[in-house]
Scaffold this motif. Structure first.
Motif, PDB file in Angstrom:
ATOM      1  N   LEU A  26       6.362   8.090   4.590  1.00 40.83           N
ATOM      2  CA  LEU A  26       6.683   9.541   5.135  1.00 40.83           C
ATOM      3  C   LEU A  26       7.921   9.967   4.371  1.00 40.83           C
ATOM      4  CD1 LEU A  26       5.995   9.184   9.050  1.00 40.83           C
ATOM      5  CD2 LEU A  26       4.517  10.351   7.183  1.00 40.83           C
ATOM      6  N   GLY A  27       7.831  11.032   4.117  1.00 43.13           N
ATOM      7  CA  GLY A  27       8.942  11.455   3.433  1.00 43.13           C
ATOM      8  C   GLY A  27       9.122  13.122   3.525  1.00 43.13           C
ATOM      9  N   SER A  28      10.203  13.647   2.816  1.00 39.98           N
ATOM     10  CA  SER A  28      10.367  15.198   2.684  1.00 39.98           C
ATOM     11  C   SER A  28       9.280  16.035   2.264  1.00 39.98           C
ATOM     12  CB  SER A  28      11.756  15.379   2.227  1.00 39.98           C
ATOM     13  OG  SER A  28      11.802  14.884   0.937  1.00 39.98           O
ATOM     14  N   SER A  29       8.575  15.373   1.148  1.00 37.40           N
ATOM     15  CA  SER A  29       7.501  16.063   0.565  1.00 37.40           C
ATOM     16  C   SER A  29       6.530  15.220   0.153  1.00 37.40           C
ATOM     17  CB  SER A  29       8.254  16.454  -0.813  1.00 37.40           C
ATOM     18  OG  SER A  29       8.642  15.416  -1.572  1.00 37.40           O
ATOM     19  N   ASN A  30       5.330  15.791  -0.262  1.00 44.33           N
ATOM     20  CA  ASN A  30       3.939  15.124  -0.535  1.00 44.33           C
ATOM     21  C   ASN A  30       4.097  14.805  -2.141  1.00 44.33           C
ATOM     22  OD1 ASN A  30       2.801  15.491   2.065  1.00 44.33           O
ATOM     23  ND2 ASN A  30       2.491  17.504   1.658  1.00 44.33           N
ATOM     24  N   GLU A  31       4.111  13.421  -2.174  1.00 40.11           N
ATOM     25  CA  GLU A  31       4.082  13.100  -3.664  1.00 40.11           C
ATOM     26  C   GLU A  31       3.564  11.553  -3.935  1.00 40.11           C
ATOM     27  OE1 GLU A  31       8.130  13.060  -5.094  1.00 40.11           O
ATOM     28  OE2 GLU A  31       8.824  13.384  -2.984  1.00 40.11           O
ATOM     29  N   THR A  32       3.863  11.011  -5.006  1.00 36.97           N
ATOM     30  CA  THR A  32       3.702   9.678  -5.142  1.00 36.97           C
ATOM     31  C   THR A  32       5.061   8.800  -5.210  1.00 36.97           C
ATOM     32  OG1 THR A  32       1.528  10.064  -6.181  1.00 36.97           O
ATOM     33  CG2 THR A  32       2.646   7.941  -6.534  1.00 36.97           C
ATOM     34  N   GLY A  33       4.841   7.623  -4.722  1.00 41.60           N
ATOM     35  CA  GLY A  33       6.241   6.969  -4.875  1.00 41.60           C
ATOM     36  C   GLY A  33       5.808   5.525  -5.210  1.00 41.60           C
ATOM     37  N   TRP A  34       6.808   4.706  -5.197  1.00 44.32           N
ATOM     38  CA  TRP A  34       6.472   3.141  -5.534  1.00 44.32           C
ATOM     39  C   TRP A  34       7.285   2.229  -4.533  1.00 44.32           C
ATOM     40  CZ3 TRP A  34       3.005   2.903  -9.242  1.00 44.32           C
ATOM     41  CH2 TRP A  34       2.718   4.054  -9.951  1.00 44.32           C
ATOM     42  N   LEU A  35       6.498   1.372  -3.881  1.00 41.42           N
ATOM     43  CA  LEU A  35       6.974   0.443  -2.794  1.00 41.42           C
ATOM     44  C   LEU A  35       7.534  -0.724  -3.392  1.00 41.42           C
ATOM     45  CD1 LEU A  35       7.384  -0.057   0.075  1.00 41.42           C
ATOM     46  CD2 LEU A  35       5.042  -0.851  -0.068  1.00 41.42           C
ATOM     47  N   ASP A  36       8.867  -1.048  -3.309  1.00 41.41           N
ATOM     48  CA  ASP A  36       9.378  -2.364  -4.057  1.00 41.41           C
ATOM     49  C   ASP A  36       8.969  -3.398  -3.066  1.00 41.41           C
ATOM     50  OD1 ASP A  36      11.060  -4.312  -4.714  1.00 41.41           O
ATOM     51  OD2 ASP A  36      12.982  -2.918  -4.754  1.00 41.41           O
ATOM     52  N   GLY A  37       8.389  -4.419  -4.135  1.00 41.68           N
ATOM     53  CA  GLY A  37       7.856  -5.559  -3.306  1.00 41.68           C
ATOM     54  C   GLY A  37       8.926  -6.539  -2.865  1.00 41.68           C
ATOM     55  N   ASP A  38      10.246  -6.379  -3.285  1.00 42.49           N
ATOM     56  CA  ASP A  38      11.131  -7.233  -2.956  1.00 42.49           C
ATOM     57  C   ASP A  38      11.953  -6.600  -1.743  1.00 42.49           C
ATOM     58  OD1 ASP A  38      10.802  -9.067  -4.845  1.00 42.49           O
ATOM     59  OD2 ASP A  38      12.144  -8.075  -6.217  1.00 42.49           O
ATOM     60  N   ASN A  39      11.726  -5.499  -1.440  1.00 41.17           N
ATOM     61  CA  ASN A  39      12.390  -4.703  -0.425  1.00 41.17           C
ATOM     62  C   ASN A  39      11.372  -3.816   0.138  1.00 41.17           C
ATOM     63  OD1 ASN A  39      14.008  -3.333   1.493  1.00 41.17           O
ATOM     64  ND2 ASN A  39      15.644  -2.603   0.070  1.00 41.17           N
ATOM     65  N   ILE A  40      10.537  -4.015   1.202  1.00 42.99           N
ATOM     66  CA  ILE A  40       9.388  -3.282   1.651  1.00 42.99           C
ATOM     67  C   ILE A  40       9.982  -2.081   2.459  1.00 42.99           C
ATOM     68  CG2 ILE A  40       7.853  -5.141   1.960  1.00 42.99           C
ATOM     69  CD1 ILE A  40       8.010  -5.144   4.946  1.00 42.99           C
ATOM     70  N   SER A  41      11.206  -1.969   2.788  1.00 40.59           N
ATOM     71  CA  SER A  41      11.540  -0.710   3.406  1.00 40.59           C
ATOM     72  C   SER A  41      12.003   0.314   2.501  1.00 40.59           C
ATOM     73  CB  SER A  41      12.935  -0.979   4.268  1.00 40.59           C
ATOM     74  OG  SER A  41      13.968  -1.364   3.797  1.00 40.59           O
ATOM     75  N   THR A  42      12.212   0.257   1.156  1.00 38.66           N
ATOM     76  CA  THR A  42      12.506   1.067   0.310  1.00 38.66           C
ATOM     77  C   THR A  42      11.420   1.530  -0.546  1.00 38.66           C
ATOM     78  OG1 THR A  42      14.629  -0.064  -0.061  1.00 38.66           O
ATOM     79  CG2 THR A  42      13.973   1.098  -1.760  1.00 38.66           C
ATOM     80  N   VAL A  43      11.106   2.825  -0.605  1.00 37.04           N
ATOM     81  CA  VAL A  43      10.009   3.553  -1.274  1.00 37.04           C
ATOM     82  C   VAL A  43      11.015   4.317  -2.356  1.00 37.04           C
ATOM     83  CG1 VAL A  43       8.296   5.324  -1.433  1.00 37.04           C
ATOM     84  CG2 VAL A  43       8.428   3.436   0.405  1.00 37.04           C
ATOM     85  N   ALA A  44      10.548   4.453  -3.821  1.00 41.07           N
ATOM     86  CA  ALA A  44      11.331   5.053  -4.596  1.00 41.07           C
ATOM     87  C   ALA A  44      10.401   6.258  -5.142  1.00 41.07           C
ATOM     88  CB  ALA A  44      11.806   4.117  -5.689  1.00 41.07           C
ATOM     89  N   MET A  45      11.214   7.278  -5.606  1.00 42.37           N
ATOM     90  CA  MET A  45      10.278   8.270  -6.140  1.00 42.37           C
ATOM     91  C   MET A  45       9.653   7.862  -7.443  1.00 42.37           C
ATOM     92  SD  MET A  45      10.160  10.450  -3.612  1.00 42.37           S
ATOM     93  CE  MET A  45      10.609   9.328  -2.502  1.00 42.37           C
ATOM     94  N   ALA A  46       8.451   8.276  -7.917  1.00 43.45           N
ATOM     95  CA  ALA A  46       8.247   7.708  -9.238  1.00 43.45           C
ATOM     96  C   ALA A  46       8.914   8.093 -10.489  1.00 43.45           C
ATOM     97  CB  ALA A  46       6.722   8.267  -9.221  1.00 43.45           C
TER      98      ALA A  46
END
Length: 90
Positions: free
Chosen positions: A16-36
């Protein structure tokens, strides 16, 4: 299934975030989703990011008694994507 909640809980494969898009889940830190657009994709898993408003739209929910958000520091981003949902929360 172990708690017999299949009729009440419907897991969704998204972030979930502030917009509909694709991101990347960091395998080392599962609580972090980075914008592509702002991160090297190496060592990450692609994830669909949706607003809360768009994620619950298909369920046709008219009101909420409680909305709990526990997203490890990303609360502001999730709430920015929940303006219509918040209007329906008592």
């Amino acid at each position: 299934a172990a708690n017999k909640l299949q009729q009440r809980v419907q897991p969704q494969n998204m972030a979930l975030g502030s917009s509909n898009e694709t991101g990347w889940l960091d395998g080392d830190n599962i609580s972090t989703v980075a914008m592509a657009v702002s991160r090297d994709k190496a060592g990450t898993v692609e994830v669909k990011i949706c607003t809360l408003d768009s994620a619950i739209e298909p369920f046709n929910l008219s009101a909420f008694d409680l909305l709990k958000v526990d997203v490890e520091g990303a609360e502001v981003e999730v709430l920015r994507g929940a303006t219509e949902t918040l209007k329906r929360c008592k």
